[in-house]
Design an enzyme around this catalytic site. Structure first.
Site, PDB file in Angstrom:
ATOM      1  CG  HIS A 170      -3.572  -3.596   3.329  1.00 25.24           C
ATOM      2  ND1 HIS A 170      -2.430  -3.041   3.848  1.00 25.24           N
ATOM      3  CD2 HIS A 170      -4.284  -2.562   2.824  1.00 25.24           C
ATOM      4  CE1 HIS A 170      -2.450  -1.727   3.678  1.00 25.24           C
ATOM      5  NE2 HIS A 170      -3.571  -1.406   3.058  1.00 25.24           N
TER       6      HIS A 170
ATOM      7  CB  CYS B  18      -0.971  -0.046   1.181  1.00 25.49           C
ATOM      8  SG  CYS B  18      -2.342   1.107   1.010  1.00 25.49           S
TER       9      CYS B  18
ATOM     10  CD  GLU C  39      -0.860  -5.764   5.506  1.00 23.86           C
ATOM     11  OE1 GLU C  39      -0.856  -6.336   4.396  1.00 23.86           O
ATOM     12  OE2 GLU C  39      -0.899  -4.520   5.629  1.00 23.86           O
TER      13      GLU C  39
END
Lengths: 80, 228
Positions: free
Chosen positions: B202, B85, B204
């Site tokens: 994202h 990002c 994660e």
């Protein structure tokens, strides 16, 4: 001496903000408005008094930080 | 696998990415952006957030931080560098990755899950996935509209450097599945040496069943497997 740096997106790079502004102008009844491009204006005060050296220095600032030359172009104007 | 996560003022996903690395079996350590040296690292992460408030341009200030010359040096020495990002925006601003991230074509901040298709498994970031695998991961950005000139796009494709593309749930690359106007639905790209990855979504944030899915874990597993 003061420098004014105008930064705008290069021709061909989509400017959705400019498009939105153009649309809003049309909504307000302004006729004959063509393409609208939005950019940035940065004013920088400089201790340098020699115009050529001042411009060279500001251009260096543009290349290193102020503009992303992948997508943006810049114009340097010296005032005062 | 020991990761160093670089933190800038305004970074906000550093703990998410550190947790994902730990879940995948690695270790993570945070380093503040004004350090000029980095500890030993098997992976360097530039996490998501709004470094320096996204002033001037997203990633512009962060890319001129004291730590960045060392990140560039390590990348040149072959250390994997992952930018997620805001980290992707920083990587393009440093020149480690080509192109730029423009304002989303729809002008709105987008925060929702999207589907991604794994376009190449030839990298230390994606080798644990299957070629063409469809992942569901969140995006959260205002400036994720990937742009590069036509020559650069052609080169990225020729060299198999597009890592992820936005797709629909079935893996079809369509205009409707493109959340932000990115050219060719590009969501993530690799550098020439394939050790630097930048991506807007994202991974994660979908690495634990409690987050609603684990599709993002493969990326961190890939790194742990290839680096360890």
């Amino acid at each position: 001496m003061k420098a004014r740096v105008h930064i705008t997106l290069k021709t061909g790079v989509l400017d959705p903000q400019g498009k939105a502004i153009g649309k809003a102008l049309g909504t307000l009844g302004f006729e004959g408005v063509g393409e609208v491009r939005q950019g940035k204006l940065i004013e920088i005060e400089l201790a340098e008094t020699d115009p050529a050296r001042a411009e060279a220095s500001v251009r260096d600032m543009c290349e290193k930080l102020l503009a992303n030359t992948v997508i943006e172009k810049y114009d340097v104007e010296l005032v005062g | 696998m020991k990761a160093v996560v670089v933190v800038f003022p305004g970074t906000n996903r550093e703990r998410d990415v550190a947790a994902a690395i730990v879940r995948a079996g690695g270790k993570a350590e945070f380093v503040w952006h004004d350090e000029t040296a980095l500890p030993r690292a098997d992976l360097i992460v530039l996490p998501g957030g709004f470094a320096h408030g996204d002033y001037l341009r997203c990633g512009a200030m962060a890319a001129r931080s004291a730590v960045i010359p060392e990140v560039i040096r390590r990348a040149g020495a072959g250390v994997p560098v992952l930018g997620i990002c805001n980290g992707f925006q920083v990587l393009t601003e440093t020149g480690l990755l080509p192109g730029a991230l423009l304002r989303n074509a729809g002008l709105k901040f987008i925060c929702r899950d999207v589907h991604l298709r794994v376009e190449t498994v030839r990298s230390g970031f994606t080798q644990a996935y299957a070629q063409g695998q469809v992942l569901r991961v969140p995006v959260a950005h205002h400036d994720g509209n990937y742009f590069a000139d036509a020559d650069t796009i052609a080169r990225l494709k020729d060299e198999d450097r597009v890592a992820f593309r936005y797709c629909d749930a079935d893996g079809a690359i369509t205009a409707a599945a493109n959340p932000n106007g990115s050219l060719e639905n590009i969501a993530g790209i690799l550098n020439e040496r394939r050790n630097v990855l930048g991506m807007m979504p994202h991974p994660e944030n979908l690495t634990d069943p409690a987050q609603g899915g684990t599709d993002g874990l493969g990326l961190f597993r890939s790194l742990v497997e290839t680096v360890a």
